[in-house]
Every structure is written in C-alpha cells, then in structure tokens.
Design a protein around this motif. Sequence first.
Motif, PDB file in Angstrom:
ATOM      1  N   GLU A 238      29.139  61.221  44.182  1.00 34.02           N
ATOM      2  CA  GLU A 238      28.404  62.088  43.279  1.00 34.02           C
ATOM      3  C   GLU A 238      27.731  63.321  43.909  1.00 34.02           C
ATOM      4  O   GLU A 238      27.731  64.129  43.254  1.00 34.02           O
ATOM      5  CB  GLU A 238      27.544  61.395  42.419  1.00 34.02           C
ATOM      6  CG  GLU A 238      26.257  60.553  43.181  1.00 34.02           C
ATOM      7  CD  GLU A 238      26.906  59.125  43.605  1.00 34.02           C
ATOM      8  OE1 GLU A 238      28.058  59.064  43.864  1.00 34.02           O
ATOM      9  OE2 GLU A 238      25.939  58.442  43.947  1.00 34.02           O
TER      10      GLU A 238
ATOM     11  N   VAL B  85      27.740  67.109  42.448  1.00 37.15           N
ATOM     12  CA  VAL B  85      26.266  67.766  41.810  1.00 37.15           C
ATOM     13  C   VAL B  85      25.975  68.900  42.645  1.00 37.15           C
ATOM     14  O   VAL B  85      25.423  69.877  42.337  1.00 37.15           O
ATOM     15  CB  VAL B  85      25.160  66.786  41.952  1.00 37.15           C
ATOM     16  CG1 VAL B  85      23.838  67.300  41.743  1.00 37.15           C
ATOM     17  CG2 VAL B  85      25.428  65.541  40.947  1.00 37.15           C
TER      18      VAL B  85
ATOM     19  N   SER C  85      29.546  71.397  39.188  1.00 41.78           N
ATOM     20  CA  SER C  85      27.998  70.858  39.450  1.00 41.78           C
ATOM     21  C   SER C  85      27.558  70.740  37.651  1.00 41.78           C
ATOM     22  O   SER C  85      26.579  69.824  37.616  1.00 41.78           O
ATOM     23  CB  SER C  85      27.355  71.711  40.340  1.00 41.78           C
ATOM     24  OG  SER C  85      27.071  72.978  39.735  1.00 41.78           O
ATOM     25  N   GLU C  86      27.914  71.824  36.840  1.00 39.96           N
ATOM     26  CA  GLU C  86      27.208  71.869  35.668  1.00 39.96           C
ATOM     27  C   GLU C  86      27.425  70.768  34.896  1.00 39.96           C
ATOM     28  O   GLU C  86      26.523  69.910  34.272  1.00 39.96           O
ATOM     29  CB  GLU C  86      27.421  73.099  34.951  1.00 39.96           C
ATOM     30  CG  GLU C  86      26.665  74.237  35.146  1.00 39.96           C
ATOM     31  CD  GLU C  86      25.321  74.280  35.002  1.00 39.96           C
ATOM     32  OE1 GLU C  86      24.756  73.636  33.932  1.00 39.96           O
ATOM     33  OE2 GLU C  86      24.305  74.081  35.866  1.00 39.96           O
TER      34      GLU C  86
ATOM     35  N   LYS D 237      26.023  67.163  36.208  1.00 37.33           N
ATOM     36  CA  LYS D 237      24.797  66.878  35.598  1.00 37.33           C
ATOM     37  C   LYS D 237      24.486  65.786  34.803  1.00 37.33           C
ATOM     38  O   LYS D 237      23.482  64.883  34.662  1.00 37.33           O
ATOM     39  CB  LYS D 237      24.150  68.132  34.836  1.00 37.33           C
ATOM     40  CG  LYS D 237      23.240  68.935  35.965  1.00 37.33           C
ATOM     41  CD  LYS D 237      22.949  70.232  34.952  1.00 37.33           C
ATOM     42  CE  LYS D 237      21.759  70.490  34.379  1.00 37.33           C
ATOM     43  NZ  LYS D 237      21.304  71.663  33.825  1.00 37.33           N
TER      44      LYS D 237
ATOM     45  N   GLU E   6      25.637  62.981  35.243  1.00 38.66           N
ATOM     46  CA  GLU E   6      25.216  61.866  36.257  1.00 38.66           C
ATOM     47  C   GLU E   6      24.184  62.279  37.002  1.00 38.66           C
ATOM     48  O   GLU E   6      22.948  61.590  37.309  1.00 38.66           O
ATOM     49  CB  GLU E   6      26.302  61.675  37.217  1.00 38.66           C
ATOM     50  CG  GLU E   6      25.804  60.524  38.392  1.00 38.66           C
ATOM     51  CD  GLU E   6      26.903  59.999  39.151  1.00 38.66           C
ATOM     52  OE1 GLU E   6      28.029  60.185  38.962  1.00 38.66           O
ATOM     53  OE2 GLU E   6      26.444  59.166  39.786  1.00 38.66           O
ATOM     54  N   GLY E   7      23.974  63.539  37.536  1.00 40.02           N
ATOM     55  CA  GLY E   7      22.897  64.059  38.461  1.00 40.02           C
ATOM     56  C   GLY E   7      21.401  64.216  37.669  1.00 40.02           C
ATOM     57  O   GLY E   7      20.552  64.018  38.389  1.00 40.02           O
ATOM     58  N   SER E   8      21.476  64.162  36.523  1.00 37.03           N
ATOM     59  CA  SER E   8      20.072  64.384  35.793  1.00 37.03           C
ATOM     60  C   SER E   8      20.123  63.229  34.568  1.00 37.03           C
ATOM     61  O   SER E   8      20.797  63.550  33.563  1.00 37.03           O
ATOM     62  CB  SER E   8      19.581  65.783  35.259  1.00 37.03           C
ATOM     63  OG  SER E   8      18.674  65.420  34.430  1.00 37.03           O
TER      64      SER E   8
ATOM     65  N   PHE F  57      19.019  65.108  31.493  1.00 35.85           N
ATOM     66  CA  PHE F  57      20.111  65.960  31.011  1.00 35.85           C
ATOM     67  C   PHE F  57      21.017  64.933  29.917  1.00 35.85           C
ATOM     68  O   PHE F  57      21.447  65.332  29.105  1.00 35.85           O
ATOM     69  CB  PHE F  57      20.758  66.703  32.025  1.00 35.85           C
ATOM     70  CG  PHE F  57      22.211  67.363  31.529  1.00 35.85           C
ATOM     71  CD1 PHE F  57      22.079  68.748  30.844  1.00 35.85           C
ATOM     72  CD2 PHE F  57      23.048  66.574  31.426  1.00 35.85           C
ATOM     73  CE1 PHE F  57      22.980  69.410  30.498  1.00 35.85           C
ATOM     74  CE2 PHE F  57      24.382  67.390  30.911  1.00 35.85           C
ATOM     75  CZ  PHE F  57      24.272  68.524  30.383  1.00 35.85           C
TER      76      PHE F  57
ATOM     77  N   ASP G 217      14.674  60.613  37.177  1.00 32.62           N
ATOM     78  CA  ASP G 217      15.706  61.435  36.593  1.00 32.62           C
ATOM     79  C   ASP G 217      16.994  61.589  37.576  1.00 32.62           C
ATOM     80  O   ASP G 217      17.827  61.706  37.109  1.00 32.62           O
ATOM     81  CB  ASP G 217      14.928  62.752  36.489  1.00 32.62           C
ATOM     82  CG  ASP G 217      15.806  63.996  35.927  1.00 32.62           C
ATOM     83  OD1 ASP G 217      16.675  63.624  35.130  1.00 32.62           O
ATOM     84  OD2 ASP G 217      15.781  65.115  36.187  1.00 32.62           O
ATOM     85  N   GLY G 218      16.726  61.825  38.836  1.00 33.14           N
ATOM     86  CA  GLY G 218      17.864  62.401  39.714  1.00 33.14           C
ATOM     87  C   GLY G 218      18.419  61.332  40.614  1.00 33.14           C
ATOM     88  O   GLY G 218      18.309  59.981  40.285  1.00 33.14           O
TER      89      GLY G 218
ATOM     90  N   THR H 206      30.716  73.513  29.324  1.00 32.64           N
ATOM     91  CA  THR H 206      30.747  72.974  30.715  1.00 32.64           C
ATOM     92  C   THR H 206      31.854  71.674  30.810  1.00 32.64           C
ATOM     93  O   THR H 206      31.617  70.361  30.932  1.00 32.64           O
ATOM     94  CB  THR H 206      29.605  72.362  31.100  1.00 32.64           C
ATOM     95  OG1 THR H 206      29.076  71.522  30.083  1.00 32.64           O
ATOM     96  CG2 THR H 206      28.288  73.136  31.361  1.00 32.64           C
TER      97      THR H 206
END
Length: 437
Positions: A70, A74, A93-94, A97, A99-101, A104, A144-145, A257
């Motif tokens: 991941e 990201v 990357s958008e 997100k 998964e990354g946030s 979000f 979150d991250g 996205t």
Amino acid sequence: MRILLIGSGGREHALAWQLRKNPKVTLLSAPGSTALSELGETKPIAVDDIEGLTALAREMRPDLTVIGPELPLVLGLADSLRSQGLAVFGPSSEAAKIEGSKVFAKDFMIRHNLPTANYAVFYDPAEAKNYIKDASYPIVLKADGLASGKGVFICGNLEKARAALAELAKMEAASRIIVEEYLAGEELSFFVLTDGQTLIPLPSTQDHKAIFDNDRGPNTGGMGAYSPAPLCTPKLEKIIMETIMEPAVAGLAAEGTPFQGLLYAGLMISLSGPKLLEFNARFGDPETQALMPLFKGDLAKTLLAAANGTLHEIDLSWDKRSAVCVVMSSKGYPGPYATGETITGLEEAKAMDDVVVFEAGVTKLPRKVSQGGKDSWVETSLTSGGRVLGVTGCGNSLNQAIDKAYKAVSAIHFEGAHYRSDIGAKAINQGPLYDLE
Ligand code: AMP
Ligand code: GLY
C-alpha cells in the motif's frame, strides 16, 4: 512480457510465482527478496523511493508494473509511472486514500450508503478522552493513517480505551482518531479485480489476524488464510457485490478518482448482513498466498487487462479445491523479533505434493560447514523478518488442505518458530452464516 514487481514479501512471492507460469514473462522486482531473485532480477530500491522506482521503470520500460504494498500506492507511484506512459496495476494515490486514510474511507462509505459501523472522528485526543467516558463497550479505536495493522484497538472497557488512546497519541498515523461501534460476526476478505468499470470477484478468503490460536493476543499483519470461505455463499457474494463492491467502484469513479487494481473489502458478516470494516487498495497478505495456487489462467494477461481497461475481455477460472496458508513467524513477532535463525526442512516441505512455500522474511547466505576435517560452503536459509514463511496446502476439502499445510509446516524448523495451529479450523463445520431466503 516484461513485468516490474514492487515489493518483497510473501504476497509478492505468490504473485511472482503465478506470473512466471507464463513462460513469456520476465520479471524484475524492487526491492525484491531472495525468493524473488530466483524468479528474476532484483534491484534494491525501497518501496517508498518513488523517484528511484520511477527512474528504474523509465530505463526498463516494462510492459506492466504490478505494485504489491500500500505504501507506494499512497505515495503516488502509480501516478508517477502512468505519467511516463507506462501500464500500471494499482490505483492512483487519490483512489488509494480509500486505504490510506480511514477517515476518508468512512466518509466515503457514508456518502455512498455502504454498510459500516457507526463512528465519530476526533482531531484532538482530549476530546476523544471525554467521548469514551460515556461510550457503550466494547468500542474500537483506530488511527487514521497507515499503521501496518497496528493502529486498531478493540477495547472492552474504559480502562482499555484509555490505554489505547495513550498508544495512539504516540503514533504518527493517529493525527486523527476514529472511535467506532464494535461489530460482532465473522470476518471475510473479499477481493475484486477492476479496471474502474468491469469488476471480477475473486474467491472469498479469510485471514487470521491475531497472533495466537482462537484469535487471542495482539493483531499481526496476518497469521494465515484459507480460500474459499464456506461462509461466503453465492447469495452472500451477490449481496456483497451489489451493496458494496459495485457502488464503491462506481462511487470512486463518480468522485473523479477511478479505482483500477485490486479493491479489497475487509468485511464483518453477521446475521444482519455484511458490513465494511475497511477497504484496502491492494492484494491481501497472506490471503494472496492462499489464492494464487488456486488461480488458473494467465495472471500477467489478467493484470495487464485491468491496467489497460480491457478487463471485460477476461474470463477467469479457478481451481475448485481449497487452499490453506499457515504463516510461520519469528519469536517475538508482532513485537520486536529475532532474526538470523537457520531454517531447515524447506526443501523437504517444498517437495511435498499440493504444497507451495512462499517466503516473506528469508535470506540465503553461504555458510562454512566442517565435516571430517574438511570445510565446505553451503547455502543456508536464515530468517530475516517477522513473518518468515507462508506455507500453503491445497486439497479437495478444507480439511485436506489443512492437513497438507500443517504436514509441510511440521517439516520446517527454526529456533523460536511460531505458528497458529488453528488456521481454517473454525470454517470446517461452518455453513452459510448468512442466508437470505
Ligand atoms: P481494520 O484495519 O480497520 O480492518 O481493523 C483491523 C482488525 O480489527 C479487523 O480485521 C477486525 O478484526 C478488527 N476490527 C476493526 N474494526 C472493527 C469493528 N468495528 N468491530 C469489530 N472488530 C473490528
Ligand atoms: N491480510 C490483511 C491485509 O493484507 O491487510
């Protein structure tokens, strides 16, 4: 076909092993591993070195880049490679997100009416501290991250929640904290391949996150998986596709996205239906080590079709047997762990019928052996990571697959080796938990 594979773990070994079944595929992995170096060239460029990886791809001009983990997704590796006109399997990357946030992702789930646990978001740990005083327990606290599976705390009471908040306060990934309703049920990992329009569901899998048998102890990256999951009937699969996967892919596209790659839904299945715990933007680890031995067909062609928007032309078929992957880990994992232990029995295990051994944390070094006054050098496998091996067995039934996997595991030894002895066990007598008639 020249493929650049990003990553170094057991998941990437499983993907590489299946990709190389097409004799026309040549593989370059970065940073790669000893196992990957046996399947192609490797370049020691880290997965977060987006510039270095882009320079490598510019020079190599692969027909396809497959991004395993991941973090590079990201950080925008797929965007960077696409801007060079290269075909990439993996989202922007958008889109990653999702998964990354986690904030979000939760907001996205609500915007698109996807079933998930109720939650609240806190920017200030002090406010969260207040909130948990009056919450009804158990509750779940999440960073979150990205936190490699270590940013989630399931708390049975206020004292545990306070301790979890203190842990989260130390984590970079926890600048925002989610406090979430606890969901009871059975977990299921559900994967779809998508080019942004067409969705192809893969056989269902179940991961085992906790370090000890009966789901006890701290969570890990995953201690084993099986596929298919008896829990996931065709009816449940249809509900998951229609109420979660299709609206998620359509929603990401509608928000500008579009998601292309593998969308992974971490689900909790209860009598009231499937609910989303999380999305991931890539193949699961160790689920992929259970899935790849069941894959039939040309993985390179399939992933390229996802990258090129022609997934509708692909018709996938799967081995109808069951697969079980048992992870062997180093002493201490998921905390600080020992490395450099000699592994024996690998060749014996690999030679067993219906067994594939995937290497996640293994290096090979020449070692001097003295015998009868004579010195010679032999190549020795040593542990080099927390999760060391994923040992997959296949069989006509889940029971048979479990037997094959554990027979191979019992042939392998290293000091302090740990593995769960119950991978797949709870699925044996498990019928469809959720069945809408
Ligand atoms: P996540 O990274 O959000 O999937 O969380 C990691 C693990 O924590 C999941 O695989 C579940 O085992 C557990 N978990 C996360 N959220 C919940 C929840 N709301 N209720 C129960 N268990 C959860
Ligand atoms: N198996 C859990 C994960 O890949 O995140």
